[in-house]
Structures are given as C-alpha cells and as structure tokens.
Design a protein around this motif. Structure first.
Motif, short mmCIF file in Angstrom:
data_model
loop_
_atom_site.label_atom_id
_atom_site.label_comp_id
_atom_site.label_asym_id
_atom_site.label_seq_id
_atom_site.Cartn_x
_atom_site.Cartn_y
_atom_site.Cartn_z
N THR A 62 -1.43 -1.33 -4.14
CA THR A 62 -2.34 -0.20 -4.30
C THR A 62 -1.54 1.08 -4.13
O THR A 62 -0.85 1.25 -3.11
CB THR A 62 -3.46 -0.24 -3.26
OG1 THR A 62 -4.23 -1.43 -3.44
CG2 THR A 62 -4.38 0.97 -3.40
N LEU A 63 -1.58 1.96 -5.12
CA LEU A 63 -0.91 3.25 -5.06
C LEU A 63 -1.96 4.35 -5.17
O LEU A 63 -2.62 4.48 -6.20
CB LEU A 63 0.14 3.39 -6.17
CG LEU A 63 1.15 4.53 -6.05
CD1 LEU A 63 2.35 4.28 -6.94
CD2 LEU A 63 0.54 5.90 -6.41
N ASN A 64 -2.13 5.11 -4.09
CA ASN A 64 -3.11 6.19 -4.04
C ASN A 64 -2.42 7.54 -4.17
O ASN A 64 -1.47 7.83 -3.44
CB ASN A 64 -3.87 6.17 -2.71
CG ASN A 64 -4.62 4.87 -2.50
OD1 ASN A 64 -5.36 4.42 -3.36
ND2 ASN A 64 -4.44 4.27 -1.33
N ALA B 245 -2.65 7.22 8.58
CA ALA B 245 -2.05 6.21 9.45
C ALA B 245 -3.02 5.08 9.77
O ALA B 245 -2.64 3.90 9.80
CB ALA B 245 -1.56 6.86 10.74
N ALA B 246 -4.28 5.42 10.00
CA ALA B 246 -5.26 4.39 10.36
C ALA B 246 -5.41 3.37 9.24
O ALA B 246 -5.51 2.15 9.49
CB ALA B 246 -6.61 5.03 10.67
N GLU B 247 -5.43 3.84 7.99
CA GLU B 247 -5.57 2.92 6.86
C GLU B 247 -4.37 2.00 6.73
O GLU B 247 -4.51 0.82 6.40
CB GLU B 247 -5.80 3.71 5.58
CG GLU B 247 -7.10 4.49 5.57
CD GLU B 247 -7.35 5.24 4.28
OE1 GLU B 247 -6.77 4.83 3.24
OE2 GLU B 247 -8.12 6.20 4.30
N HIS B 248 -3.18 2.53 7.00
CA HIS B 248 -1.98 1.71 6.89
C HIS B 248 -1.92 0.68 8.01
O HIS B 248 -1.54 -0.48 7.78
CB HIS B 248 -0.73 2.60 6.88
CG HIS B 248 -0.51 3.27 5.56
ND1 HIS B 248 0.61 3.05 4.79
CD2 HIS B 248 -1.27 4.14 4.86
CE1 HIS B 248 0.54 3.77 3.68
NE2 HIS B 248 -0.60 4.44 3.71
N LEU C 80 0.85 -1.19 0.00
CA LEU C 80 0.00 0.00 0.00
C LEU C 80 0.88 1.23 0.00
O LEU C 80 1.79 1.35 0.84
CB LEU C 80 -0.90 0.02 1.24
CG LEU C 80 -1.72 1.29 1.48
CD1 LEU C 80 -2.74 1.52 0.36
CD2 LEU C 80 -2.41 1.24 2.84
N ILE C 81 0.64 2.16 -0.94
CA ILE C 81 1.42 3.39 -1.03
C ILE C 81 0.48 4.58 -1.15
O ILE C 81 -0.49 4.54 -1.91
CB ILE C 81 2.37 3.36 -2.24
CG1 ILE C 81 3.37 2.22 -2.12
CG2 ILE C 81 3.12 4.70 -2.38
CD1 ILE C 81 4.18 1.97 -3.38
#
Length: 268
Positions: free
Chosen positions: A238-240, A256-259, A208-209
């Motif tokens: 996934t690159l956002n 931070a919560a998503e990571h 995840l990025i």
C-alpha cells in the motif's frame, strides 16, 4: 555492550547503549524501547540523512503506540563515526549517511559496512542482551532509512515479516540522493535500488509506504518509479500519498500509529 542511559517511558524502558561493532570496526550507539508487556516482536527503525539513533527516538512518536502493541523498537545509528572514519563535507555523504550498504570502494570500505551491521552484527548483540524473538522481526524507516528498510527487506524476504517506510528514497540510482553516494561506496547504485530490485524479481513482504505530497525533497525520492514497479510486479503493498505533508518528523509522527498497527498485525 554498555548502558548509556535507561529511562521509564510509557510504562516500559527507553535505553541507549554502546557496543564494539565487528562490522564497522568502531564503537556504535543504538537505542532500544522495550515496552512493559513486550511480546518479543521486534521493529527496526532506520533513520535518515544526518540522523543518529536519537532523532527518531525523541521525535518520531513511536513509543506510545509500540507500548500498546507490545513491540520492541530498535533505533540504530546511520553510520560509523569517530576519528579515523572516512567523511565528506557534504551532509548526504559520509558520517550520518551510510545508506545501509556495505561499502567496497576506497576509504569507505574500511568502516562503512552498514548492511552487515544492521542485519548481522547489531542483531547478534541485541538478541543476546534482550529477551526477544528473532523469528518475529519487521523493518521501518524514514527517507534514507526508508531506502534501507525496503532494500534490506527485498534482499532478505524470509527474514522480515513486514516492511514500511516514511518518504523513502526508493529509486536512488536515478537520484542525487543515491547516485553520488552509492557510486562512491559500492560502484553500483542499481544494486541497492528498491525499484530496480523489485522489477528484477525480488519480493517484498507485506508493505506500507506513506509519502507527503508537499515533501520538499519529493523529486529526489523516486516515488513514481517505485509505484510503477509495485503495479508491474503486483506486489502486496500500500502506497499512500498524504496531501499537504512534508518530509519532517511531524509527518512521521502523524502516521506512526498506523505503521505500528500494520507491523503488529504481521508480527502477531
């Protein structure tokens, strides 16, 4: 290992510790957040240029989410430090800018062995001191630390269950944040370039990025080149691109919560 401080934090403990590092030949400082109901899973957070163990510990906002997920978060320093350790007048070279590689060139080779430190020396200390599961490890990082997270995950695909990054330097062999430093340290920037490693066949774990579209350092990150490599290699990533966000810790704290949730899923 010596305890510098321990504070109650979101029901758990935020500690700061020092130890004598065989890898760097210096004393190193690191921080550990251990939640009250720790599952044993470990998330390594690698910080960016000019940072110490303290920056992300106090600014990234990870502890509340890590506490809910039961993840222990470890915050290493970004380089060896001290009298007799090589340094440079530039903020992006030398102390505070280890780039998470093992230097082989000149005076840098004496102490700047950060890849070995992060993957062998510090884990040996941490897993001996804390009740943690060394089979459940993941990596994250910001900027230079994002570079470190991606490259270390690419080099050790069986070691880390997942990797994430905030605004990572991901094509350093084509950037002023990479060419001077990695040439000076190792003589070969491409050997430590996530885009190059990926296109050469190295594999990423689930990835995840997040990178901000208003990042003031966007041109130095190599995001487009890495996105192309992800597509070319059909990587599980996934690159956002986050509209309007910059390079600061406000950006890191915003996602931070998503990571944490991403890593908790893969460390379950």
């Amino acid at each position: 290992m010596k305890t510098v401080s321990e504070n109650r934090c979101f029901g758990g403990t935020q500690g700061v510790y020092t130890h004598a590092s065989d890898a760097t030949g210096t004393d190193m400082t690191f921080a550990v957040f251990k939640p009250e109901h720790a599952t044993g899973a470990v998330l390594w957070y690698l910080s960016g240029l000019t940072c110490t163990h303290e920056n992300a510990m106090t600014k990234a906002g990870l502890q509340a989410w890590a506490s809910d997920a039961g993840l222990t978060v470890i915050f290493p320093d970004t380089s060896p430090r001290g009298e007799g350790v090589a340094d440079d007048d530039a903020y992006d070279m030398g102390q505070g800018a280890g780039f998470y590689v093992d230097a082989t060139e000149g005076d840098w080779a004496r102490h700047f062995r950060m890849e070995r430190y992060i993957t062998a020396d510090l884990p040996e200390t941490v897993f001996a001191a804390f009740d943690l599961d060394d089979t459940r490890q993941s990596l994250t990082g910001h900027s230079m630390g994002g570079h470190g997270a991606l490259t270390l995950a690419l080099k050790r695909p069986d070691r880390f269950k997942s990797v994430s990054a905030f605004a990572p330097i991901c094509n350093p062999s084509d950037s002023e944040w990479g060419i001077p430093q990695l040439t000076a340290y190792t003589g070969d920037p491409a050997a430590h370039d996530a885009t190059v490693l990926l296109t050469a066949g190295a594999k990423l774990p689930p990835t995840l990025i997040d990178t901000g579209t208003s990042d003031q350092f966007y041109d130095k990150l190599g995001t487009a080149a890495f996105a192309g490599a992800l597509t070319e290699t059909k990587s599980e990533a996934t690159l956002n691109l986050r509209r309007g966000y910059d390079h600061s810790y406000f950006f890191v704290a915003s996602f931070a919560a998503e990571h944490i949730a991403f890593h908790a899923e893969h460390l379950a």
